[in-house]
Write a protein that holds these residues in place. Structure first.
Motif, PDB file in Angstrom:
ATOM      1  N   GLY A 181      16.112  11.992 -22.147  1.00  0.00           N
ATOM      2  CA  GLY A 181      17.250  11.754 -21.254  1.00  0.00           C
ATOM      3  C   GLY A 181      17.878  13.022 -20.720  1.00  0.00           C
ATOM      4  O   GLY A 181      18.199  13.099 -19.537  1.00  0.00           O
ATOM      5  N   ILE A 182      18.059  14.028 -21.578  1.00  0.00           N
ATOM      6  CA  ILE A 182      18.736  15.247 -21.120  1.00  0.00           C
ATOM      7  C   ILE A 182      17.916  15.976 -20.045  1.00  0.00           C
ATOM      8  O   ILE A 182      18.446  16.281 -18.979  1.00  0.00           O
ATOM      9  CB  ILE A 182      19.104  16.157 -22.319  1.00  0.00           C
ATOM     10  N   ALA A 203      24.036  12.947 -18.211  1.00  0.00           N
ATOM     11  CA  ALA A 203      23.542  14.314 -18.007  1.00  0.00           C
ATOM     12  C   ALA A 203      23.547  14.648 -16.522  1.00  0.00           C
ATOM     13  O   ALA A 203      23.914  15.741 -16.120  1.00  0.00           O
ATOM     14  CB  ALA A 203      22.134  14.464 -18.586  1.00  0.00           C
ATOM     15  N   ARG A 204      23.171  13.686 -15.695  1.00  0.00           N
ATOM     16  CA  ARG A 204      23.133  13.944 -14.268  1.00  0.00           C
ATOM     17  C   ARG A 204      24.531  14.197 -13.705  1.00  0.00           C
ATOM     18  O   ARG A 204      24.778  15.176 -13.022  1.00  0.00           O
ATOM     19  CB  ARG A 204      22.496  12.785 -13.506  1.00  0.00           C
ATOM     20  N   SER A 205      25.469  13.287 -14.019  1.00  0.00           N
ATOM     21  CA  SER A 205      26.800  13.463 -13.433  1.00  0.00           C
ATOM     22  C   SER A 205      27.437  14.740 -13.971  1.00  0.00           C
ATOM     23  O   SER A 205      28.108  15.462 -13.233  1.00  0.00           O
ATOM     24  CB  SER A 205      27.675  12.240 -13.700  1.00  0.00           C
ATOM     25  N   ILE A 263      27.672  13.750 -23.926  1.00  0.00           N
ATOM     26  CA  ILE A 263      26.412  13.262 -24.486  1.00  0.00           C
ATOM     27  C   ILE A 263      26.528  13.103 -26.003  1.00  0.00           C
ATOM     28  O   ILE A 263      26.054  12.118 -26.569  1.00  0.00           O
ATOM     29  CB  ILE A 263      25.250  14.190 -24.091  1.00  0.00           C
ATOM     30  N   VAL A 264      27.185  14.054 -26.649  1.00  0.00           N
ATOM     31  CA  VAL A 264      27.378  13.936 -28.101  1.00  0.00           C
ATOM     32  C   VAL A 264      28.199  12.687 -28.421  1.00  0.00           C
ATOM     33  O   VAL A 264      27.899  11.950 -29.365  1.00  0.00           O
ATOM     34  CB  VAL A 264      28.055  15.203 -28.670  1.00  0.00           C
TER      35      VAL A 264
END
Lengths: 327, 324
Positions: B111-112, B206-208, B245-246
């Motif tokens: 994902g990242i 991650a994108r935003s 994300i965390v």
């Protein structure tokens, strides 16, 4: 050979609304040890010119014409890897808002050491020591401790000092400072100006000082280029420009700086606002706001003898206008 | 340190409140005696058993007895297996933990980078494809995905086993099917099934985050310093997008452990989720209660870990926490 020589630079932004000619035929040069102030209001293209030199124009913008020669070498269309080697090493840049230029989640030493290691083959410990010495050089007390601090533990003025230290790390030949004192308190502004002046003198670095504040320029810059709507409208030695500005826009800028001699008088202002970048007037771009406008101003104006105004020779002397209201 | 201690006290209080809610909830469900006792039993036998189980006492007494036992690690015996309920759950926990862990790893490791790419190359074909895929990822129902995965990869292509947990290997004293090839082979499909929704969320976060951070002055300054693009992305951008994300990973991990029920059921994965579904169906109250308490504790621990991780990633949080 001049340190930096920009000639007829064209930087355009290709937006959905049309082509914005942010920089439209700008030429200026800087020598070693010289301070050039680029003055203009927001949107005049002064920052975009600086970013063009750094090769930091992001899409949809692009340098579409003209040349940028650095130490005699053309860098306007350099490959990105070669441009990267120049950036931060030979040409450094400092930005306006010191609260935003340091990465909030990385320690000061990380952000300094990486700048050295990006350009020099050096051990980490050696780079760290060098970074600490530079931090001391820009007047940050107890640099050893401050190296291990985080950006949020610094005040705005201190952060700008850190940014200046980072710019100095690789002993650049040229520094482009984009309104580095605008976001700071007046007393801090003076300190930073003084600091930069000293550093540039010591190292013989060329300095392009981008600002909208003419009062900062006097006594600091060797020469001034006044920008308006993507063009340079006047370029002169600082003293000459301040004593006897020739372009009506420069006159307006200098006339609108509050002065002790005119205490109590109404502050002068330039009527109207800068033309929208997508709809600039034909001919002289300043004409709609100009009090000296006549027939002939709708013709294309060229920079002749350092001023972009065909009537520059006919205008009444500037000094008279000022001293008239004095005392 | 003060911050950690305060957080621990909060966690204890939360656990206490949750134990009360769980107990009250189960108490309200009804009398377990009806299931436990042979319908043909006499009234006297009934009364004797009720007294023996303590069910004739008032609610608050029952609660305190329950709490006292729980503090000694005694959740009572399962009605069905007649073994300690906690033991049953802990026995199944490794299978669920490894499944959740594998799913989270897939979500984060894929994902990242995908989210970074989509953010950096905003508007490109690759970025649009990733974003379209992510919408698909969290809008397609989990159970349906599972069935399609089995049909395609197990039944039609025969690449992966249909169900069950593979051989268990031991590494550094931890027993897990992640340490054997056969185990990995078995866990692949259920882990992917669990991961897809979270993968989509990680990509979008991650994108935003990347797009937001990319426009910041400090990234422009980093470029002006002449740093390589990889250092700017992997150090300057990545560290800044890690916080949301965390958070997501922490919350997701708890969610995966607690609600892997559907996946575990479809893939016959012998984890806690399958146990709890069976226990609810059989009204095995001690197991249900113990399960809920265990999940509460896991959530509390994960929250604590996430908060502690924040302060490692973002120095500003450390300061704020200490000041309050």
């Amino acid at each position: 050979m001049r340190l930096l020589e920009i000639d007829d630079l064209q930087t355009h932004f290709f937006t959905s609304g049309g082509v914005v000619k942010a920089v439209d035929g700008v030429s200026y040069g800087v020598d070693r040890g010289e301070v050039l102030a680029v003055v203009g209001e927001s949107g005049s293209g002064k920052s975009v010119t600086g970013l063009s030199v750094m090769g930091l124009i992001d899409a949809p913008g692009r340098v579409v014409g003209g040349s940028i020669r650095f130490q005699g070498r053309e860098i306007a269309n350099l490959r990105s890897a070669e441009m990267r080697r120049l950036r931060g090493a030979r040409i450094a840049m400092i930005f306006q808002d010191p609260m935003m230029t340091l990465n909030p989640v990385l320690r000061i030493d990380t952000q300094m050491v990486e700048t050295i290691l990006a350009h020099q083959d050096m051990g980490r410990a050696e780079a760290w020591a060098k970074a600490r010495d530079t931090l001391g050089r820009v007047g940050i007390p107890s640099p050893d401790e401050r190296m291990r601090a985080w950006p949020h533990q610094f005040s705005g003025g201190m952060r700008q000092r850190v940014a200046i230290a980072i710019a100095l790390l690789n002993k650049p030949d040229l520094i482009i400072a984009d309104e580095p004192t605008t976001a700071l308190d007046v007393t801090i502004q003076a300190q930073i100006l003084h600091l930069m002046q000293g550093l540039v003198e010591q190292d013989g670095t060329g300095l392009v000082w981008i600002t909208h504040d003419l009062s900062v320029v006097a006594g600091f810059a060797d020469r001034v280029a006044v920008m308006y709507a993507g063009e340079i409208v006047e370029a002169a030695r600082t003293d000459d420009l301040i004593d006897a500005p020739r372009h009506p826009y420069s006159r307006g800028l200098i006339g609108s700086v509050p002065s002790r001699n005119r205490r109590g008088a109404r502050l002068a202002q330039i009527p109207g606002g800068a033309p929208p970048a997508l709809d600039r007037p034909e001919g002289c771009r300043f004409a709609p706001r100009c009090s000296f406008r006549t027939h002939g101003c709708e013709k294309l104006q060229v920079l002749r003898d350092g001023v972009r105004c065909w009537r520059a020779g006919d205008l009444p002397p500037f000094a008279a206008a000022l001293t008239g209201t004095a005392s | 340190m003060v911050y950690v201690i305060r957080r621990l006290l909060q966690a204890l209080f939360l656990a206490l409140v949750m134990s009360f809610l769980v107990f009250a909830g189960i108490f309200a469900v009804g009398n377990p005696v009806d299931i436990l006792i042979d319908p043909d039993a006499t009234q006297a036998e009934r009364a004797r058993l009720i007294a023996q189980l303590g069910l004739d006492r008032p609610f608050h007494q029952q609660y305190f007895i329950f709490l006292g036992n729980v503090l000694q690690g005694d959740f009572g015996n399962s009605f069905v297996y007649n073994r300690p309920a906690l033991g049953l759950i802990l026995e199944r926990m490794p299978a669920t933990l490894e499944l959740a862990f594998a799913a989270i790893m897939i979500a984060v490791v894929l994902g990242i980078p995908l989210g970074l790419y989509a953010g950096l190359r905003h508007g490109s074909v690759g970025s649009q494809a990733i974003m379209a895929g992510s919408i698909l990822g969290f809008s397609v129902p989990n159970f349906w995905q599972a069935i399609i995965l089995i049909m395609v990869f197990s039944v039609a292509l025969g690449w992966f086993p249909v169900s069950g947990r593979g051989e268990v290997g031991e590494f550094l004293g931890i027993r897990s099917s992640l340490f054997t090839l056969n185990g990995l082979h078995h866990i692949a499909l259920p882990a992917i099934n669990l991961a897809v929704g979270h993968l989509a969320l990680v990509i979008r976060l991650a994108r935003s985050g990347t797009r937001e951070v990319q426009a910041q002055d400090f990234i422009r300054f980093a470029r002006a310093k002449g740093l390589s693009e990889s250092r700017i992305v992997l150090v300057h951008i990545l560290r800044n997008i890690l916080i949301p994300i965390v958070t997501l990973v922490g919350m997701s991990f708890g969610g995966l452990i607690a609600f892997a029920v559907v996946t575990e059921t479809i893939f016959a994965w012998p984890g806690m989720g399958k146990l709890i579904i069976d226990s609810i169906r059989l009204l095995d109250r001690p197991v249900v209660v113990a399960y809920l308490i265990v999940i509460v504790v896991i959530f509390i621990i994960l929250n604590l870990l996430v908060d502690l991780l924040y302060s490692l990633i973002d120095p500003r949080i450390r300061l704020d926490g200490a000041r309050q």
